[in-house]
Design a protein around this motif. Structure first.
Motif, mmCIF file in Angstrom:
data_model
loop_
_atom_site.group_PDB
_atom_site.id
_atom_site.type_symbol
_atom_site.label_atom_id
_atom_site.label_comp_id
_atom_site.label_asym_id
_atom_site.label_seq_id
_atom_site.Cartn_x
_atom_site.Cartn_y
_atom_site.Cartn_z
ATOM 1 N N GLN A 213 -3.574 32.855 2.867
ATOM 2 C CA GLN A 213 -3.296 33.645 4.260
ATOM 3 C C GLN A 213 -4.266 33.340 5.200
ATOM 4 O O GLN A 213 -5.651 33.286 4.976
ATOM 5 C CB GLN A 213 -3.232 35.164 4.025
ATOM 6 N N PHE A 214 -3.851 32.840 6.432
ATOM 7 C CA PHE A 214 -4.947 32.672 7.643
ATOM 8 C C PHE A 214 -4.725 33.299 8.846
ATOM 9 O O PHE A 214 -4.350 34.676 8.623
ATOM 10 C CB PHE A 214 -4.720 31.080 7.901
ATOM 11 N N LEU A 215 -4.580 32.776 9.918
ATOM 12 C CA LEU A 215 -4.470 33.594 11.235
ATOM 13 C C LEU A 215 -2.831 33.963 11.257
ATOM 14 O O LEU A 215 -1.810 33.164 11.197
ATOM 15 C CB LEU A 215 -4.696 32.659 12.212
ATOM 16 N N ASP A 216 -2.760 35.056 11.807
ATOM 17 C CA ASP A 216 -1.533 35.763 12.222
ATOM 18 C C ASP A 216 -0.301 35.438 10.833
ATOM 19 O O ASP A 216 -0.521 35.850 9.811
ATOM 20 C CB ASP A 216 -0.942 35.070 13.506
ATOM 21 N N LYS A 217 0.595 34.569 11.249
ATOM 22 C CA LYS A 217 1.502 34.262 9.934
ATOM 23 C C LYS A 217 1.242 32.788 9.588
ATOM 24 O O LYS A 217 1.979 32.439 8.727
ATOM 25 C CB LYS A 217 2.980 34.264 10.484
ATOM 26 N N SER A 218 0.145 32.265 10.018
ATOM 27 C CA SER A 218 -0.141 30.971 9.210
ATOM 28 C C SER A 218 -0.570 30.902 7.960
ATOM 29 O O SER A 218 -1.498 31.896 7.503
ATOM 30 C CB SER A 218 -1.005 30.386 10.428
ATOM 31 N N LYS A 219 -0.691 29.808 7.405
ATOM 32 C CA LYS A 219 -0.996 30.000 6.066
ATOM 33 C C LYS A 219 -1.765 28.461 5.650
ATOM 34 O O LYS A 219 -1.581 27.445 6.471
ATOM 35 C CB LYS A 219 -0.015 29.795 4.922
ATOM 36 N N ILE A 220 -2.855 28.428 4.880
ATOM 37 C CA ILE A 220 -3.547 27.126 4.441
ATOM 38 C C ILE A 220 -3.050 27.013 3.136
ATOM 39 O O ILE A 220 -2.955 27.863 2.199
ATOM 40 C CB ILE A 220 -5.089 27.494 4.237
ATOM 41 N N SER A 221 -2.803 25.531 2.761
ATOM 42 C CA SER A 221 -2.464 25.155 1.563
ATOM 43 C C SER A 221 -3.234 23.758 1.125
ATOM 44 O O SER A 221 -3.518 22.880 2.038
ATOM 45 C CB SER A 221 -1.144 24.772 1.396
ATOM 46 N N PHE A 222 -3.627 23.538 -0.069
ATOM 47 C CA PHE A 222 -4.338 22.279 -0.478
ATOM 48 C C PHE A 222 -3.444 21.178 -0.857
ATOM 49 O O PHE A 222 -2.014 21.617 -1.255
ATOM 50 C CB PHE A 222 -5.350 22.920 -1.953
ATOM 51 N N ALA A 223 -3.723 19.812 -0.549
ATOM 52 C CA ALA A 223 -2.864 18.829 -0.826
ATOM 53 C C ALA A 223 -3.623 17.974 -1.483
ATOM 54 O O ALA A 223 -5.096 17.478 -0.910
ATOM 55 C CB ALA A 223 -2.164 18.529 0.512
ATOM 56 N N LEU A 224 -3.046 17.156 -2.641
ATOM 57 C CA LEU A 224 -3.944 15.821 -3.117
ATOM 58 C C LEU A 224 -3.063 14.727 -2.609
ATOM 59 O O LEU A 224 -2.022 14.304 -2.710
ATOM 60 C CB LEU A 224 -3.537 15.828 -4.643
ATOM 61 N N GLU A 225 -4.000 13.770 -1.918
ATOM 62 C CA GLU A 225 -3.382 12.631 -1.720
ATOM 63 C C GLU A 225 -3.801 11.240 -2.380
ATOM 64 O O GLU A 225 -4.750 11.049 -2.716
ATOM 65 C CB GLU A 225 -3.915 12.297 -0.190
ATOM 66 N N LEU A 226 -2.944 10.652 -2.931
ATOM 67 C CA LEU A 226 -2.952 9.264 -3.610
ATOM 68 C C LEU A 226 -2.752 8.274 -2.674
ATOM 69 O O LEU A 226 -1.972 8.153 -2.063
ATOM 70 C CB LEU A 226 -2.094 9.204 -4.817
ATOM 71 N N GLU B 95 0.716 -1.097 -0.040
ATOM 72 C CA GLU B 95 -0.121 -0.058 0.050
ATOM 73 C C GLU B 95 0.856 1.164 -0.155
ATOM 74 O O GLU B 95 2.007 1.365 0.335
ATOM 75 C CB GLU B 95 -0.938 -0.032 1.196
ATOM 76 N N ILE B 96 0.554 2.357 -0.563
ATOM 77 C CA ILE B 96 1.010 3.496 -0.488
ATOM 78 C C ILE B 96 0.082 4.577 -0.270
ATOM 79 O O ILE B 96 -1.212 4.679 -0.407
ATOM 80 C CB ILE B 96 1.740 3.757 -1.947
ATOM 81 N N SER B 97 0.492 5.755 0.438
ATOM 82 C CA SER B 97 0.068 6.989 0.464
ATOM 83 C C SER B 97 0.948 8.209 0.191
ATOM 84 O O SER B 97 2.117 7.982 1.013
ATOM 85 C CB SER B 97 -0.689 7.216 2.060
ATOM 86 N N VAL B 98 0.723 8.711 -0.770
ATOM 87 C CA VAL B 98 1.589 9.921 -0.988
ATOM 88 C C VAL B 98 1.015 11.319 -1.506
ATOM 89 O O VAL B 98 -0.236 11.247 -1.859
ATOM 90 C CB VAL B 98 2.696 9.720 -2.534
ATOM 91 N N VAL B 99 1.566 12.183 -0.431
ATOM 92 C CA VAL B 99 0.557 13.636 -0.719
ATOM 93 C C VAL B 99 1.593 14.673 -1.567
ATOM 94 O O VAL B 99 2.741 14.750 -1.435
ATOM 95 C CB VAL B 99 0.508 14.047 0.781
ATOM 96 N N PHE B 100 0.700 15.116 -2.204
ATOM 97 C CA PHE B 100 1.419 16.233 -3.173
ATOM 98 C C PHE B 100 0.724 17.393 -2.765
ATOM 99 O O PHE B 100 -0.497 17.789 -2.921
ATOM 100 C CB PHE B 100 0.833 16.001 -4.691
ATOM 101 N N ARG B 101 1.546 18.348 -2.399
ATOM 102 C CA ARG B 101 1.138 19.720 -1.516
ATOM 103 C C ARG B 101 0.958 20.597 -2.874
ATOM 104 O O ARG B 101 2.179 20.744 -3.577
ATOM 105 C CB ARG B 101 1.901 20.009 -0.492
ATOM 106 N N ASN B 102 -0.127 21.624 -3.152
ATOM 107 C CA ASN B 102 -0.100 22.519 -4.010
ATOM 108 C C ASN B 102 0.945 23.704 -3.226
ATOM 109 O O ASN B 102 0.407 24.228 -2.088
ATOM 110 C CB ASN B 102 -1.533 22.981 -4.195
ATOM 111 N N LEU B 103 1.535 24.318 -4.232
ATOM 112 C CA LEU B 103 2.464 25.557 -3.485
ATOM 113 C C LEU B 103 1.793 26.660 -3.414
ATOM 114 O O LEU B 103 2.163 27.615 -2.864
ATOM 115 C CB LEU B 103 3.659 25.617 -4.308
#
Length: 410
Positions: free
Chosen positions: A241-254, A229-237
């Motif tokens: 912008q979220f709270l303070d200096k935090s950020k949200i990014s989308f990821a695609l998991e196969l 089995e495999i789980s690989v996550v591809f994160r969109n770069l």
């Protein structure tokens, strides 16, 4: 537990900036669908193109290394009358006896057409419960040291199935030490071997299309892999912008599980990046499932479905990204913390249970801001072992429920 030790990678070398398409073909060298894939994806015309996906070479190298460490063999169209449970082992697995074996490679290795293989993963339950509904009874006999009754019942089962011509595929594997395991039982009628190499091959070809034609940028963010089995996550770069200096990014998991009958899946995740840590949230199955294809699908159907990936990703982001505004506006952060404790305490998932006390301990600190809440929640990510993929996924869903779904109801 895995037959081989699981590979888990969460950081990738800076020099790994991607991979040439011609080097992807190594993933499907032994696949019965190699020629189909090369044709439907027109690989000959694009083989010299470079996929700008940081981490891709490391991903492929680890998959190939894992495949080299085992030998996978299938007993296709095997009648149940040619399979019996020989005994229950001390570690509560079953030894399956296969007679009248026709797989030439297996006969050559075993020097016989009668083969014995220990069960792994859920095969013991799939065989004893799926066909006979007797697994719990045999477990009771084993715990009670009633070996004579176990032997008697197994002998009776053999007699009762002497004329059972139902056919199944039994997926076998030799580990590095040459021990033989049965790792899966699948349908002989519709199951196609869309294995790890197959799924990663088609995923990376489509990632290339997204990068080239849609201007998207991804990187390989994490890899969790064993022989089945495999789980690989591809994160969109692209980040939001979220709270303070935090950020949200989308990821695609196969994800692809060769030992189950489930489809190959592409799921949507969200990552909240704090100063030095991340939180991963996974919506429920309905929202998270961006795209999937069954093991019964034809390669052309797989290509058509994969071709819809860019539209499906856009829909997932547009339908869920606004939900995160709810977290920012939450008025009682500590109530969210208490709700998380409640979800952990009363969770019934069997894989998750052993982590309950540690998670509750981490969440025991009172918070007055959302950022403080996210900081302590991020610490729960480090509690799970690499082996417990299901438990980690369960908790990520609970985080999404508490931080998103519950707020939407208020």
């Amino acid at each position: 537990m895995s037959i081989l030790k699981r590979i888990s990678i969460k950081s990738f070398p800076n020099h790994d900036q991607g991979i040439f398409i011609k080097d992807l073909v190594k993933l499907i060298e032994t696949s019965e669908y190699k020629s189909d894939l090369i044709n439907v994806f027109n690989i000959e015309a694009i083989k010299n193109q470079f996929i700008e996906l940081p981490g891709a070479t490391t991903l492929i190298e680890n998959i190939l290394t894992m495949e080299e460490r085992v030998t996978k063999l299938d007993l296709v169209n095997t009648q149940l009358c040619n399979v019996r449970c020989k005994k229950i082992t001390e570690n509560s697995q079953a030894i399956l006896e296969f007679t009248n074996v026709t797989n030439k490679d297996l006969i050559r290795r075993e020097r016989s057409d009668m083969v014995y293989a220990e069960t792994a993963y859920s095969v013991r339950q799939d065989y004893l419960n799926g066909f006979f509904d007797i697994d719990k009874y045999l477990s009771f006999l084993k715990k009670s040291n009633y070996e004579d009754l176990i032997e008697y019942n197994l002998d009776q089962l053999k007699k009762k199935t002497e004329d059972d011509t139902r056919e199944y595929n039994f997926r076998l594997v030799y580990d590095e030490e040459g021990k033989l395991y049965t790792r899966a039982i699948t349908s002989s009628a519709v199951y196609k071997d869309y294995n790890i190499g197959f799924s990663v091959f088609v995923a990376l070809i489509q990632m290339h299309n997204l990068i080239e034609n849609q201007g998207e940028k991804f990187k390989v963010d994490s890899l969790n892999l064993n022989e089945s089995e495999i789980s690989v996550v591809f994160r969109n770069l692209e980040t939001y912008q979220f709270l303070d200096k935090s950020k949200i990014s989308f990821a695609l998991e196969l994800t692809n599980d060769e030992i189950k009958r489930e489809a190959v899946k592409f799921s949507g995740l969200y990552k909240i990046s704090l100063n030095t840590s991340d939180i991963t949230l996974k919506p429920d199955e309905g929202k998270a499932n961006i795209l999937s294809f069954k093991h019964s699908s034809k390669p052309k159907t797989v290509k058509d479905k994969i071709g819809e990936l860019n539209v499906s990703i856009a829909e997932f982001i547009s339908e869920t990204i606004d939900d995160f505004k709810l977290i920012k506006n939450a008025k009682k952060p500590d109530d969210l913390r208490l709700n998380l404790i409640k979800r952990a305490k009363f969770a019934g998932d069997s894989d998750f249970k052993k982590y309950k006390s540690d998670i509750i301990k981490v969440l025991s600190i009172r918070v007055s801001t959302i950022f403080q809440l996210l900081e302590i929640v991020s610490k729960t990510e480090t509690i799970f072992s690499d082996e417990d993929v299901q438990a980690k996924d369960f908790w990520r869903f609970k985080l999404y429920q508490s931080l998103i779904e519950d707020l939407k109801k208020q």
